[in-house]
Design a protein around this motif. Structure first.
Motif, PDB file in Angstrom:
ATOM      1  N   LEU A 182       4.393  18.433 -19.571  1.00 52.01           N
ATOM      2  CA  LEU A 182       4.721  17.069 -19.159  1.00 52.01           C
ATOM      3  C   LEU A 182       4.312  16.062 -20.234  1.00 52.01           C
ATOM      4  O   LEU A 182       5.065  15.147 -20.569  1.00 52.01           O
ATOM      5  N   ILE A 183       3.104  16.244 -20.780  1.00 56.66           N
ATOM      6  CA  ILE A 183       2.595  15.309 -21.793  1.00 56.66           C
ATOM      7  C   ILE A 183       3.404  15.427 -23.080  1.00 56.66           C
ATOM      8  O   ILE A 183       3.801  14.424 -23.695  1.00 56.66           O
ATOM      9  N   ASP A 184       3.679  16.661 -23.493  1.00 62.39           N
ATOM     10  CA  ASP A 184       4.447  16.900 -24.715  1.00 62.39           C
ATOM     11  C   ASP A 184       5.834  16.289 -24.608  1.00 62.39           C
ATOM     12  O   ASP A 184       6.302  15.581 -25.513  1.00 62.39           O
ATOM     13  N   ASN A 185       6.514  16.550 -23.497  1.00 65.33           N
ATOM     14  CA  ASN A 185       7.883  16.064 -23.337  1.00 65.33           C
ATOM     15  C   ASN A 185       7.970  14.580 -23.026  1.00 65.33           C
ATOM     16  O   ASN A 185       9.060  14.017 -23.019  1.00 65.33           O
ATOM     17  N   ALA A 186       6.820  13.977 -22.783  1.00 66.36           N
ATOM     18  CA  ALA A 186       6.777  12.519 -22.683  1.00 66.36           C
ATOM     19  C   ALA A 186       6.580  11.889 -24.063  1.00 66.36           C
ATOM     20  O   ALA A 186       6.445  10.667 -24.182  1.00 66.36           O
ATOM     21  N   GLY A 187       6.567  12.731 -25.100  1.00 70.22           N
ATOM     22  CA  GLY A 187       6.476  12.238 -26.474  1.00 70.22           C
ATOM     23  C   GLY A 187       5.088  11.813 -26.900  1.00 70.22           C
ATOM     24  O   GLY A 187       4.935  10.994 -27.811  1.00 70.22           O
ATOM     25  N   LEU A 188       4.056  12.398 -26.284  1.00 70.98           N
ATOM     26  CA  LEU A 188       2.693  11.918 -26.523  1.00 70.98           C
ATOM     27  C   LEU A 188       1.876  12.764 -27.499  1.00 70.98           C
ATOM     28  O   LEU A 188       0.745  12.397 -27.813  1.00 70.98           O
ATOM     29  N   LYS A 189       2.401  13.877 -27.976  1.00 70.53           N
ATOM     30  CA  LYS A 189       1.653  14.658 -28.957  1.00 70.53           C
ATOM     31  C   LYS A 189       1.344  13.790 -30.174  1.00 70.53           C
ATOM     32  O   LYS A 189       2.230  13.146 -30.746  1.00 70.53           O
ATOM     33  N   GLY A 190       0.077  13.769 -30.558  1.00 66.69           N
ATOM     34  CA  GLY A 190      -0.328  12.990 -31.715  1.00 66.69           C
ATOM     35  C   GLY A 190      -0.608  11.533 -31.429  1.00 66.69           C
ATOM     36  O   GLY A 190      -1.084  10.808 -32.311  1.00 66.69           O
ATOM     37  N   TYR A 191      -0.351  11.074 -30.203  1.00 65.65           N
ATOM     38  CA  TYR A 191      -0.594   9.663 -29.863  1.00 65.65           C
ATOM     39  C   TYR A 191      -2.086   9.364 -29.972  1.00 65.65           C
ATOM     40  O   TYR A 191      -2.922  10.142 -29.518  1.00 65.65           O
ATOM     41  N   GLN A 192      -2.425   8.218 -30.579  1.00 65.96           N
ATOM     42  CA  GLN A 192      -3.820   7.882 -30.823  1.00 65.96           C
ATOM     43  C   GLN A 192      -4.227   6.543 -30.235  1.00 65.96           C
ATOM     44  O   GLN A 192      -3.417   5.612 -30.150  1.00 65.96           O
ATOM     45  N   VAL A 193      -5.472   6.481 -29.816  1.00 67.96           N
ATOM     46  CA  VAL A 193      -6.150   5.229 -29.513  1.00 67.96           C
ATOM     47  C   VAL A 193      -7.439   5.262 -30.315  1.00 67.96           C
ATOM     48  O   VAL A 193      -8.371   6.010 -29.988  1.00 67.96           O
ATOM     49  N   GLY A 194      -7.490   4.501 -31.397  1.00 62.95           N
ATOM     50  CA  GLY A 194      -8.635   4.585 -32.299  1.00 62.95           C
ATOM     51  C   GLY A 194      -8.748   5.986 -32.877  1.00 62.95           C
ATOM     52  O   GLY A 194      -7.773   6.544 -33.386  1.00 62.95           O
ATOM     53  N   ASP A 195      -9.908   6.594 -32.744  1.00 69.54           N
ATOM     54  CA  ASP A 195     -10.130   7.946 -33.247  1.00 69.54           C
ATOM     55  C   ASP A 195      -9.915   9.015 -32.178  1.00 69.54           C
ATOM     56  O   ASP A 195     -10.189  10.195 -32.424  1.00 69.54           O
ATOM     57  N   ALA A 196      -9.446   8.618 -31.012  1.00 72.58           N
ATOM     58  CA  ALA A 196      -9.102   9.579 -29.956  1.00 72.58           C
ATOM     59  C   ALA A 196      -7.605   9.851 -30.018  1.00 72.58           C
ATOM     60  O   ALA A 196      -6.809   8.937 -30.224  1.00 72.58           O
ATOM     61  N   ALA A 197      -7.212  11.127 -29.849  1.00 70.33           N
ATOM     62  CA  ALA A 197      -5.802  11.475 -29.993  1.00 70.33           C
ATOM     63  C   ALA A 197      -5.415  12.627 -29.076  1.00 70.33           C
ATOM     64  O   ALA A 197      -6.250  13.451 -28.686  1.00 70.33           O
ATOM     65  N   VAL A 198      -4.124  12.673 -28.727  1.00 73.06           N
ATOM     66  CA  VAL A 198      -3.546  13.849 -28.091  1.00 73.06           C
ATOM     67  C   VAL A 198      -3.345  14.887 -29.192  1.00 73.06           C
ATOM     68  O   VAL A 198      -2.747  14.589 -30.226  1.00 73.06           O
TER      69      VAL A 198
END
Length: 342
Positions: A273-289
């Motif tokens: 679900l997360i991958d297909n929502a286009g969130l791989k690699g999404y970052q907030v500061g130094d936190a990331a998917v």
């Protein structure tokens, strides 16, 4: 005070996210007597307490205003009955090392649960599971220290009320019970469990060691080493939804994977679900998917707790908007008093 107590302790090395938060004090216990003393001694009685094993399922949102107790109660004992090996394991034992040891000792069964981080004591709390197998499949009993009655108590597997990533230790006994030992029952008539993912390619003539090796290979390829990239493994639970909702989702997403989860229920992979929502690699500061496994949130360098929780909220909101599914954290998210919340 005991020599093993550290005041104003940095917890970065005691949880796998590796985020620098502090606790008022930290104590190592290696016996039930030492654990009892941590709860009963006048110096600690009024403080919030948090028992930590490997720290592989924790995220602190702020400094912990209490006593962190590192559970290092060791022990591995084996007895036999006609059809089973019976293992009695100290809660402080490393889980993966126990799995490897059981195979080396000619007691297969746990191989699907290889390379799951953390300690034996955390296994029944979370009812750890992977590749179609759960701790509940092997659990015979759990011994815990009751912080209210100040006694050691044994629960049968049935009394543990195991569910998907759930147990009585996260419900009725939450905050009251500290697991000190776990009893496992492994059948002498081993059968492979090959129903999930790449294990099906091994075939029915496979061996426990081959399954162990494949599980380790797959997990290592997908899950980052916490010593290199801070993380707590799977951050979210795989959601269980109704067949009706799943049928609706299939219309727009025919490739969505699924697994049976009881009558009228379907389990879908949160990572998909997360991958297909286009969130791989999404970052907030130094936190990331994580770029390889979307189910994992990582500390790329010096992420703060606020950045990780902001990222997690964004993932939950995005998946909810796209699929109508509300993801729930699998990781324990704790405030200064050790209470869940984010």
């Amino acid at each position: 005070m005991p020599a093993s107590v550290i005041f104003d302790a940095d917890l970065a090395e005691h949880h796998t996210f590796g985020i620098s938060v502090r606790s008022r004090a930290l104590m190592v216990v290696d016996s039930v007597a030492a654990l009892a003393n941590a709860y009963q001694a006048e110096a600690w009685r009024a403080l919030p307490k948090l028992v930590v094993g490997g720290g592989s399922n924790l995220l602190f949102t702020e400094d912990f205003d209490g006593l962190v107790i590192l559970n290092r109660i060791a022990g591995r004992e084996v007895s036999e009955s006609a059809d089973h090996f019976h293992l009695h394991l100290g809660a402080g034992e490393n889980w993966h090392e126990v799995v490897a040891w059981s195979l080396e000792s000619g007691m297969p069964g746990l191989e699907n649960l290889a390379l799951i981080p953390g300690t034996v004591g955390a296994a029944p709390v979370q009812n750890i599971g992977a590749y179609g197998v759960e701790l509940a499949d092997f659990c015979e009993y759990v011994d815990y220290w009751d912080c209210e009655s100040a006694e050691r108590v044994r629960l049968s597997a049935e009394q543990c009320h195991f569910g998907y990533r759930e147990s009585v230790f996260k419900a009725g006994l939450k905050g009251r019970a500290v697991v000190v030992a776990v009893g496992l029952k492994l059948s002498k008539h081993w059968q492979p469990k090959l129903g999930y993912g790449p294990l099906s390619a091994l075939g029915v003539d496979t061996t426990p060691q081959a399954i162990f090796d494949e599980v380790c290979r797959v997990r290592a390829s997908k899950l980052p080493d916490p010593s290199a990239l801070g993380n707590a493994g799977s951050f979210f639970k795989n959601p269980v939804i109704s067949e009706t909702l799943f049928s609706h989702l299939q219309q727009g997403h025919p490739q969505i994977p699924s697994y049976p989860a009881g009558e009228g229920q379907i389990k879908v992979p949160a990572g998909w679900l997360i991958d297909n929502a286009g969130l791989k690699g999404y970052q907030v500061g130094d936190a990331a998917v994580h770029t390889e496994q979307a189910l994992v949130l990582v500390n790329r360098d010096k992420a703060s707790s606020a950045e990780v929780t902001a990222l997690a909220r964004h993932v939950v909101a995005t998946v909810s908007e796209r699929y109508g599914i509300e993801l729930e954290p699998e990781v324990r998210i704790l405030d200064a008093q050790g209470k869940a919340g984010w």
